[in-house]
Design an enzyme around this catalytic site. Sequence first.
Site, PDB file in Angstrom:
ATOM      1  N   SER A  20       6.060   4.011  44.302  1.00 34.91           N
ATOM      2  CA  SER A  20       7.299   4.083  44.879  1.00 34.91           C
ATOM      3  C   SER A  20       8.246   5.856  44.826  1.00 34.91           C
ATOM      4  CB  SER A  20       7.891   3.610  45.605  1.00 34.91           C
ATOM      5  OG  SER A  20       8.826   2.984  44.219  1.00 34.91           O
ATOM      6  N   ILE A  57      10.063   8.384  43.091  1.00 34.56           N
ATOM      7  CA  ILE A  57       9.752   9.815  42.079  1.00 34.56           C
ATOM      8  C   ILE A  57       8.042   9.585  42.466  1.00 34.56           C
ATOM      9  CG2 ILE A  57       9.975  11.923  41.122  1.00 34.56           C
ATOM     10  CD1 ILE A  57      12.955  10.355  40.476  1.00 34.56           C
ATOM     11  N   TYR A 112      19.379  -0.677  30.411  1.00 32.68           N
ATOM     12  CA  TYR A 112      18.579   0.502  30.903  1.00 32.68           C
ATOM     13  C   TYR A 112      18.826   1.878  29.995  1.00 32.68           C
ATOM     14  CZ  TYR A 112      17.341   4.111  34.538  1.00 32.68           C
ATOM     15  OH  TYR A 112      16.576   5.119  34.751  1.00 32.68           O
ATOM     16  N   LYS A 137      16.843   4.393  28.031  1.00 33.34           N
ATOM     17  CA  LYS A 137      16.748   6.140  28.060  1.00 33.34           C
ATOM     18  C   LYS A 137      16.979   6.972  27.004  1.00 33.34           C
ATOM     19  CE  LYS A 137      15.021   5.941  32.532  1.00 33.34           C
ATOM     20  NZ  LYS A 137      13.072   6.432  32.602  1.00 33.34           N
TER      21      LYS A 137
HETATM   22  N1  LIG Z   1      16.638   7.794  41.640  1.00 31.49           N
HETATM   23  C1  LIG Z   1      17.087   7.979  40.395  1.00 31.49           C
HETATM   24  O1  LIG Z   1      18.540   8.262  40.709  1.00 31.49           O
HETATM   25  C2  LIG Z   1      16.789   8.327  39.030  1.00 31.49           C
HETATM   26  C3  LIG Z   1      17.511   8.540  38.230  1.00 31.49           C
HETATM   27  C4  LIG Z   1      17.007   8.634  36.954  1.00 31.49           C
HETATM   28  C5  LIG Z   1      16.299   8.171  36.474  1.00 31.49           C
HETATM   29  N2  LIG Z   1      15.179   7.693  37.303  1.00 31.49           N
HETATM   30  C6  LIG Z   1      14.145   7.578  36.391  1.00 31.49           C
HETATM   31  O2  LIG Z   1      13.312   8.128  37.585  1.00 31.49           O
HETATM   32  C7  LIG Z   1      12.218   7.274  37.553  1.00 31.49           C
HETATM   33  C8  LIG Z   1      11.279   7.333  38.912  1.00 31.49           C
HETATM   34  O3  LIG Z   1      12.143   6.496  39.374  1.00 31.49           O
HETATM   35  P1  LIG Z   1      12.704   5.994  41.045  1.00 31.49           P
HETATM   36  O4  LIG Z   1      14.062   6.344  41.732  1.00 31.49           O
HETATM   37  O5  LIG Z   1      11.162   7.150  41.554  1.00 31.49           O
HETATM   38  O6  LIG Z   1      12.210   4.371  40.960  1.00 31.49           O
HETATM   39  P2  LIG Z   1      11.601   3.479  42.251  1.00 31.49           P
HETATM   40  O7  LIG Z   1      11.288   3.949  42.981  1.00 31.49           O
HETATM   41  O8  LIG Z   1      11.906   1.947  41.699  1.00 31.49           O
HETATM   42  O9  LIG Z   1       9.714   3.646  40.628  1.00 31.49           O
HETATM   43  C9  LIG Z   1      10.169   2.711  39.922  1.00 31.49           C
HETATM   44  C10 LIG Z   1       8.744   2.156  39.534  1.00 31.49           C
HETATM   45  O10 LIG Z   1       8.458   1.936  38.562  1.00 31.49           O
HETATM   46  C11 LIG Z   1       7.000   0.862  38.629  1.00 31.49           C
HETATM   47  N3  LIG Z   1       7.784  -0.576  37.738  1.00 31.49           N
HETATM   48  C12 LIG Z   1       8.575  -0.324  37.351  1.00 31.49           C
HETATM   49  N4  LIG Z   1       7.955  -2.009  35.994  1.00 31.49           N
HETATM   50  C13 LIG Z   1       7.317  -1.585  36.299  1.00 31.49           C
HETATM   51  C14 LIG Z   1       5.600  -1.598  35.076  1.00 31.49           C
HETATM   52  N5  LIG Z   1       6.199  -3.028  34.327  1.00 31.49           N
HETATM   53  N6  LIG Z   1       5.008  -1.648  34.932  1.00 31.49           N
HETATM   54  C15 LIG Z   1       4.091  -0.345  36.179  1.00 31.49           C
HETATM   55  N7  LIG Z   1       5.611  -0.368  36.510  1.00 31.49           N
HETATM   56  C16 LIG Z   1       6.392  -0.408  36.997  1.00 31.49           C
HETATM   57  C17 LIG Z   1       7.688  -0.258  39.865  1.00 31.49           C
HETATM   58  O11 LIG Z   1       6.816  -0.531  40.436  1.00 31.49           O
HETATM   59  P3  LIG Z   1       6.996  -2.068  41.490  1.00 31.49           P
HETATM   60  O12 LIG Z   1       7.243  -0.931  42.779  1.00 31.49           O
HETATM   61  O13 LIG Z   1       5.923  -2.970  40.989  1.00 31.49           O
HETATM   62  O14 LIG Z   1       8.513  -2.442  41.144  1.00 31.49           O
HETATM   63  C18 LIG Z   1       8.200   1.819  40.577  1.00 31.49           C
HETATM   64  O15 LIG Z   1       6.685   1.669  41.570  1.00 31.49           O
HETATM   65  C19 LIG Z   1      12.392   5.921  37.095  1.00 31.49           C
HETATM   66  O16 LIG Z   1      11.866   6.002  34.947  1.00 31.49           O
HETATM   67  C20 LIG Z   1      13.605   6.327  36.443  1.00 31.49           C
HETATM   68  O17 LIG Z   1      14.244   5.338  35.290  1.00 31.49           O
HETATM   69  C21 LIG Z   1      15.944   7.864  38.522  1.00 31.49           C
END
Ligand SMILES: NC(=O)c1ccc[n+]([C@@H]2O[C@H](COP(=O)([O-])OP(=O)(O)OC[C@H]3O[C@@H](n4cnc5c(N)ncnc54)[C@H](OP(=O)(O)O)[C@@H]3O)[C@@H](O)[C@H]2O)c1
Length: 331
Positions: free
Chosen positions: A26, A28, A188, A192
């Site tokens: 999902s 990024i 969280y 980070k």
């Molecule tokens: N989006 C933003 O605005 C934002 C801002 C700052 C930083 N980030 C960072 O960017 C990265 C990607 O975020 P995103 O927005 O793309 O979030 P996302 O769509 O929620 O993706 C997170 C992914 O991590 C997986 N995950 C969570 N716990 C896990 C575990 N224990 N083992 C394996 N996989 C696990 C989730 O799997 P499931 O589908 O199974 O839950 C999902 O595939 C993250 O590190 C986040 O902290 C994002």
Amino acid sequence: MKTQIEADGQRENSTPRIVIITGANSGIGRAAAMQFARAGHTVIMACRSPQRAEPVRREIVDTTGNRAVSIMEVDMSSRDSVRAFASEFTARYPRLDVLIHNAAYLSHGDTWRVSPDGIEIAFATNVAGPFLLTHLLLDWLQRSEDARILHAGSNIIKHYFNPKTELDLTTLREEPVGQRPAPVYHRYRRSKIALLMLTFVMARKLEPLGVTVNCLEINGARMSPETLAKMTLPYRIIGRIQNIFFRPPEYMANSYVQITTADRFRGVTGHNFNDKQEPMKPGSSDGTPLKQQLNNVFGTTHYPDFADNSELQETVWTACQESTGLASAVV
Ligand SMILES: NC(=O)c1ccc[n+]([C@@H]2O[C@H](COP(=O)([O-])OP(=O)(O)OC[C@H]3O[C@@H](n4cnc5c(N)ncnc54)[C@H](OP(=O)(O)O)[C@@H]3O)[C@@H](O)[C@H]2O)c1
């Protein structure tokens, strides 16, 4: 033979790589898996739910025509699961070129929760899991001519510009008592800043081995309905509003690809990059206190020099060792 291709206006090196992306089903991670596959790399989607990941894998294969996209199950918060993943990976693949620690626990508003090993869930998933997996795959990374690790950071660390913000890693196993229960949002942000510190220590330790380690400070990418659904109502509402302003995940995914494959990042290590793929500097920008304050909150040029504190960096390293049972870490 190396060729150059154009990707989103930037040049990337198209030598085929073997790439692991955690949490690639999902957001990024998913967008990045699509971009790596389109560029012809071998992609391993390291996901905790093969059922949720399979439709995404199929879509990537159908869209890109690249069949070298597979799913391997891993729960990054669980030592046993990370170990099983590493064993299977090393049995199946000859080396590892790119390791992207993208998965994260970000169920904001959730209350106290621990991993299968009894470690606070955000730290276990976002810091300890990557620490363990990197160690277990170190030999395979060293088989690559150009091994690169990327950590998915967050601009949530801006809280650490406030000199009153502390890094307390004494509460990784037990919920702090006598305090108002802090929502996972606080844990969280702790995870980070710890991940950024881990980046710096890891980069120093792995440099002699020819493995680079960097962090990308993500400053907003549109969140999927599934991700928002994991948050409590107030955070979900904030997330929906933020989504109006955030860029699509493909934008940050492009930085994943650039930093881990472009020639200009070869051998570059120990940086916290912003969304323009520029290395950020520690401390505050120059100018009046107001200008500094505004830049701290809205800018993308500096990160809190809190993260450069070598004593705290050692604390993070030790906490990772204790959380993973890697008392005598390889490096
Ligand atoms: N989006 C933003 O605005 C934002 C801002 C700052 C930083 N980030 C960072 O960017 C990265 C990607 O975020 P995103 O927005 O793309 O979030 P996302 O769509 O929620 O993706 C997170 C992914 O991590 C997986 N995950 C969570 N716990 C896990 C575990 N224990 N083992 C394996 N996989 C696990 C989730 O799997 P499931 O589908 O199974 O839950 C999902 O595939 C993250 O590190 C986040 O902290 C994002």
